[in-house]
Design a protein around this motif. Sequence first.
Motif, PDB file in Angstrom:
ATOM      1  N   MET A  19      28.162 -45.519 -67.814  1.00 24.66           N
ATOM      2  CA  MET A  19      28.679 -46.055 -66.606  1.00 24.66           C
ATOM      3  C   MET A  19      27.652 -47.074 -65.474  1.00 24.66           C
ATOM      4  SD  MET A  19      27.838 -44.973 -62.945  1.00 24.66           S
ATOM      5  CE  MET A  19      26.916 -43.453 -63.158  1.00 24.66           C
ATOM      6  N   LEU A  20      26.065 -46.862 -65.270  1.00 20.05           N
ATOM      7  CA  LEU A  20      25.392 -47.931 -64.990  1.00 20.05           C
ATOM      8  C   LEU A  20      25.780 -48.960 -65.320  1.00 20.05           C
ATOM      9  CD1 LEU A  20      22.339 -45.491 -64.607  1.00 20.05           C
ATOM     10  CD2 LEU A  20      23.603 -46.259 -62.901  1.00 20.05           C
ATOM     11  N   THR A  21      25.050 -50.122 -66.397  1.00 15.91           N
ATOM     12  CA  THR A  21      26.285 -50.389 -66.894  1.00 15.91           C
ATOM     13  C   THR A  21      27.367 -51.630 -66.697  1.00 15.91           C
ATOM     14  OG1 THR A  21      25.141 -49.806 -68.966  1.00 15.91           O
ATOM     15  CG2 THR A  21      26.208 -52.023 -68.577  1.00 15.91           C
ATOM     16  N   ASP A  22      28.230 -50.754 -66.193  1.00 14.51           N
ATOM     17  CA  ASP A  22      29.644 -51.360 -65.707  1.00 14.51           C
ATOM     18  C   ASP A  22      29.244 -51.125 -64.425  1.00 14.51           C
ATOM     19  OD1 ASP A  22      32.266 -51.689 -65.826  1.00 14.51           O
ATOM     20  OD2 ASP A  22      32.555 -49.857 -64.574  1.00 14.51           O
ATOM     21  N   LEU A  23      28.376 -50.714 -63.294  1.00 13.64           N
ATOM     22  CA  LEU A  23      28.533 -50.578 -62.073  1.00 13.64           C
ATOM     23  C   LEU A  23      27.486 -52.121 -61.650  1.00 13.64           C
ATOM     24  CD1 LEU A  23      27.217 -47.252 -60.584  1.00 13.64           C
ATOM     25  CD2 LEU A  23      29.518 -48.731 -59.695  1.00 13.64           C
ATOM     26  N   ALA A  24      26.346 -52.173 -62.965  1.00 14.77           N
ATOM     27  CA  ALA A  24      26.142 -53.328 -63.062  1.00 14.77           C
ATOM     28  C   ALA A  24      26.792 -54.733 -62.724  1.00 14.77           C
ATOM     29  CB  ALA A  24      24.402 -53.552 -63.680  1.00 14.77           C
ATOM     30  N   ASN A  25      27.111 -54.425 -63.946  1.00 14.44           N
ATOM     31  CA  ASN A  25      28.440 -56.072 -63.969  1.00 14.44           C
ATOM     32  C   ASN A  25      29.568 -56.120 -63.284  1.00 14.44           C
ATOM     33  OD1 ASN A  25      26.412 -56.568 -66.659  1.00 14.44           O
ATOM     34  ND2 ASN A  25      28.217 -55.185 -67.664  1.00 14.44           N
ATOM     35  N   ARG A  26      30.054 -54.937 -62.426  1.00 15.06           N
ATOM     36  CA  ARG A  26      31.211 -54.991 -61.541  1.00 15.06           C
ATOM     37  C   ARG A  26      31.255 -54.445 -60.460  1.00 15.06           C
ATOM     38  NH1 ARG A  26      35.866 -53.541 -66.064  1.00 15.06           N
ATOM     39  NH2 ARG A  26      34.682 -54.149 -67.954  1.00 15.06           N
ATOM     40  N   ALA A  27      30.168 -54.155 -59.638  1.00 10.08           N
ATOM     41  CA  ALA A  27      30.135 -53.383 -58.279  1.00 10.08           C
ATOM     42  C   ALA A  27      29.920 -54.501 -57.596  1.00 10.08           C
ATOM     43  CB  ALA A  27      28.821 -52.608 -58.277  1.00 10.08           C
ATOM     44  N   ASP A  28      30.138 -54.411 -56.036  1.00  6.78           N
ATOM     45  CA  ASP A  28      30.602 -55.977 -55.232  1.00  6.78           C
ATOM     46  C   ASP A  28      28.391 -55.374 -54.571  1.00  6.78           C
ATOM     47  OD1 ASP A  28      29.993 -54.011 -52.673  1.00  6.78           O
ATOM     48  OD2 ASP A  28      31.569 -53.040 -53.052  1.00  6.78           O
ATOM     49  N   ALA A  29      27.780 -56.766 -53.503  1.00  4.66           N
ATOM     50  CA  ALA A  29      26.093 -56.409 -53.932  1.00  4.66           C
ATOM     51  C   ALA A  29      25.829 -54.727 -52.818  1.00  4.66           C
ATOM     52  CB  ALA A  29      26.630 -57.906 -53.042  1.00  4.66           C
ATOM     53  N   GLN A  30      26.745 -54.889 -51.897  1.00  5.25           N
ATOM     54  CA  GLN A  30      26.738 -52.781 -51.112  1.00  5.25           C
ATOM     55  C   GLN A  30      26.471 -52.085 -51.755  1.00  5.25           C
ATOM     56  OE1 GLN A  30      28.949 -52.644 -47.750  1.00  5.25           O
ATOM     57  NE2 GLN A  30      27.711 -51.315 -47.403  1.00  5.25           N
ATOM     58  N   SER A  31      27.544 -52.463 -52.626  1.00  4.02           N
ATOM     59  CA  SER A  31      26.980 -50.974 -54.140  1.00  4.02           C
ATOM     60  C   SER A  31      26.531 -51.443 -54.959  1.00  4.02           C
ATOM     61  CB  SER A  31      28.583 -50.927 -54.677  1.00  4.02           C
ATOM     62  OG  SER A  31      29.726 -50.855 -53.885  1.00  4.02           O
ATOM     63  N   LEU A  32      25.768 -52.352 -55.169  1.00  5.95           N
ATOM     64  CA  LEU A  32      24.455 -52.502 -56.123  1.00  5.95           C
ATOM     65  C   LEU A  32      23.435 -52.216 -55.147  1.00  5.95           C
ATOM     66  CD1 LEU A  32      24.971 -55.674 -57.927  1.00  5.95           C
ATOM     67  CD2 LEU A  32      24.776 -53.699 -58.706  1.00  5.95           C
ATOM     68  N   VAL A  33      23.156 -52.411 -53.848  1.00  7.62           N
ATOM     69  CA  VAL A  33      21.766 -52.071 -53.369  1.00  7.62           C
ATOM     70  C   VAL A  33      21.779 -50.447 -53.188  1.00  7.62           C
ATOM     71  CG1 VAL A  33      20.574 -51.780 -51.037  1.00  7.62           C
ATOM     72  CG2 VAL A  33      21.511 -53.976 -51.961  1.00  7.62           C
TER      73      VAL A  33
END
Length: 135
Positions: A19-33
């Motif tokens: 899930m974290l890998t998927d977030l790192a690869n696909r999330a927008d900048a605000q979500s990544l922060v």
Amino acid sequence: MDQVLGQVLRNAVWERLDMLTDLANRADAQSLVSVARSELPRLTEAWRAMLKMHEPDERGDCPTCSTRWHRCKAPCSVWQVAHEHLVAGGLAPQQSSDSRLLGRRKSPVPTHPAPTAAETTGRHALVNPRRAVTA
């Protein structure tokens, strides 16, 4: 029962990492922060806890990796992987050949194959097919 619990725990950890890998690869900048602020402290504490268990003893052996019959000199494979991914990996990212040491999957997004007949019937149900050794 311990094997079942162990498999449940391992699956939960793999799913969290996926899930974290998927977030790192696909999330927008605000979500990544937001994810970085909440997850980076947890991940660094997890690394610290694991590395603390593998600190060399007074003889220079890893107390966790060593057995009564075989002493494992420091740095053990856990420290080697930590260095590669946390220090050296930042300088020269590359596909790691040590993934097999920790049972890591090579693809960033794992596939979950359909269970075999043996897995669904209970015979060898706890054997991980990815780790099975063939003769």
